[in-house]
Design an enzyme around this catalytic site. Sequence first.
Site, short mmCIF file in Angstrom:
data_model
loop_
_atom_site.label_atom_id
_atom_site.label_comp_id
_atom_site.label_asym_id
_atom_site.label_seq_id
_atom_site.Cartn_x
_atom_site.Cartn_y
_atom_site.Cartn_z
N ARG A 138 0.86 -1.18 0.00
CA ARG A 138 0.00 0.00 0.00
C ARG A 138 0.91 1.23 0.00
O ARG A 138 2.08 1.16 0.36
CB ARG A 138 -0.90 0.01 1.24
CG ARG A 138 -1.88 -1.16 1.32
CD ARG A 138 -2.73 -1.06 2.59
NE ARG A 138 -3.72 -2.14 2.65
CZ ARG A 138 -3.51 -3.31 3.27
NH1 ARG A 138 -2.35 -3.56 3.84
NH2 ARG A 138 -4.46 -4.24 3.29
N LYS A 163 -2.36 -2.31 7.61
CA LYS A 163 -3.78 -2.06 7.87
C LYS A 163 -4.27 -3.01 8.96
O LYS A 163 -4.04 -4.22 8.89
CB LYS A 163 -4.57 -2.26 6.57
CG LYS A 163 -5.99 -1.75 6.64
CD LYS A 163 -6.63 -1.79 5.27
CE LYS A 163 -8.03 -1.20 5.29
NZ LYS A 163 -8.66 -1.23 3.95
N HIS A 269 -2.19 3.06 -5.94
CA HIS A 269 -2.83 1.83 -5.48
C HIS A 269 -3.09 0.86 -6.63
O HIS A 269 -3.25 -0.35 -6.40
CB HIS A 269 -4.14 2.15 -4.76
CG HIS A 269 -4.56 1.11 -3.78
ND1 HIS A 269 -3.84 0.82 -2.63
CD2 HIS A 269 -5.62 0.26 -3.77
CE1 HIS A 269 -4.44 -0.16 -1.97
NE2 HIS A 269 -5.52 -0.51 -2.63
N ARG A 272 -0.73 -2.05 -6.71
CA ARG A 272 -1.05 -3.15 -5.79
C ARG A 272 -2.10 -4.07 -6.41
O ARG A 272 -1.99 -5.30 -6.34
CB ARG A 272 -1.53 -2.57 -4.46
CG ARG A 272 -1.97 -3.60 -3.43
CD ARG A 272 -2.27 -2.89 -2.11
NE ARG A 272 -3.11 -3.67 -1.22
CZ ARG A 272 -2.66 -4.55 -0.32
NH1 ARG A 272 -1.36 -4.78 -0.23
NH2 ARG A 272 -3.48 -5.19 0.48
N HIS A 295 -4.58 -9.38 3.48
CA HIS A 295 -6.03 -9.32 3.60
C HIS A 295 -6.49 -10.21 4.75
O HIS A 295 -6.05 -11.37 4.85
CB HIS A 295 -6.70 -9.79 2.31
CG HIS A 295 -6.60 -8.81 1.19
ND1 HIS A 295 -6.78 -9.16 -0.14
CD2 HIS A 295 -6.35 -7.47 1.18
CE1 HIS A 295 -6.63 -8.09 -0.89
NE2 HIS A 295 -6.37 -7.06 -0.12
N TYR A 304 -9.98 -10.22 -7.34
CA TYR A 304 -9.04 -10.21 -8.46
C TYR A 304 -9.29 -11.35 -9.45
O TYR A 304 -8.88 -11.27 -10.60
CB TYR A 304 -7.59 -10.25 -7.94
CG TYR A 304 -7.27 -9.04 -7.10
CD1 TYR A 304 -7.19 -7.78 -7.67
CD2 TYR A 304 -7.11 -9.15 -5.72
CE1 TYR A 304 -6.95 -6.66 -6.89
CE2 TYR A 304 -6.85 -8.04 -4.94
CZ TYR A 304 -6.77 -6.80 -5.53
OH TYR A 304 -6.53 -5.68 -4.76
#
Length: 321
Positions: A138, A163, A269, A272, A295, A304
């Site tokens: 990120r 995150k 972004h 990524r 994640h 994706y």
Amino acid sequence: MEQPQKPLLEQLRELLRGRHYSLRTEESYLDWARRYIIFHGKRHPRDMGADEILAFLNHLAVELNVSASTQNQARCALLFLYRELLLANPGDLKGIEAARKPHRLPTVLTRAEARAVIAELSGVYQIMAQLLYGSGLRLMECMRLRVKDLDFDQHQLTVRDGKGMHDRVTMLPGSLTGPLREHLEGVRLLHRRDLAEGFGEVYLPFALARKSPGTARAWGWQYVFPAEHRSEDPRGGAVRRHHIHESALQRAVRDAVRASGVTKHASCHTFRHSFATHLIESGYDIRTVQELLGHADVKTTMIYTHVLNRGGLGVRSPLDE
């Protein structure tokens, strides 16, 4: 003699810092609290409750047409204000006019497009863009990298406090070993000059600076991408060399996209998103990609597969049979 009570927003700032919230979250929560108070004619939040919160949130959604994530951020800020600072229950918050949250697929560059954009960058910005694409970082994860987080021997890097305040390990592209080592030599010289001039300290998380005096000057804790100039830390006034401001890279990438001729609406972004899509396209397991991206839920990574238009079954169009 009793000390006068500090202004509400100053109390909120101190509470956020005491809970180790990031500077960005601190600024955001303070801004929402200020806007909420102004919206209601500068009434004190203690004299308001659920009705006033609902009116403000609905104003954001209906009249200002903010995104669902922005409205939710405002809601979280106000709930923190009431529950954590005022120690009050604001009441029932049902009935919020939710902002529409569009379900959009992420923009993904092809391999050729990603290389074309990166080729339009130079110097430190090119290295940073290569890390975004080559490691799936990120934007702020790249900005906050420390020297100690790079492992050239194992070809990996560690993302600290990503995150959700989670650490993770991801790949360090072998092609970046040379450029990064060369870049760090320049950073080391800059750090030595700062030390010689009586500076050289860097911001340390939590109470590490107090627990381990001298660590803030250690080479391993320095930012991989330091700012050109020293600046005053808004949290305490100390003069330090922070990392490059993210807006500088965002501006450089925006200009590079335009210069490359890529017509997609791409940003930092997007690299990524492209990293994840290209790994899945190459046949890597979805769980592996989930771990590299950090994640919490594999459903987030699964988007994706939809970008590839294959889904879980790898469906092909009958026209291509």
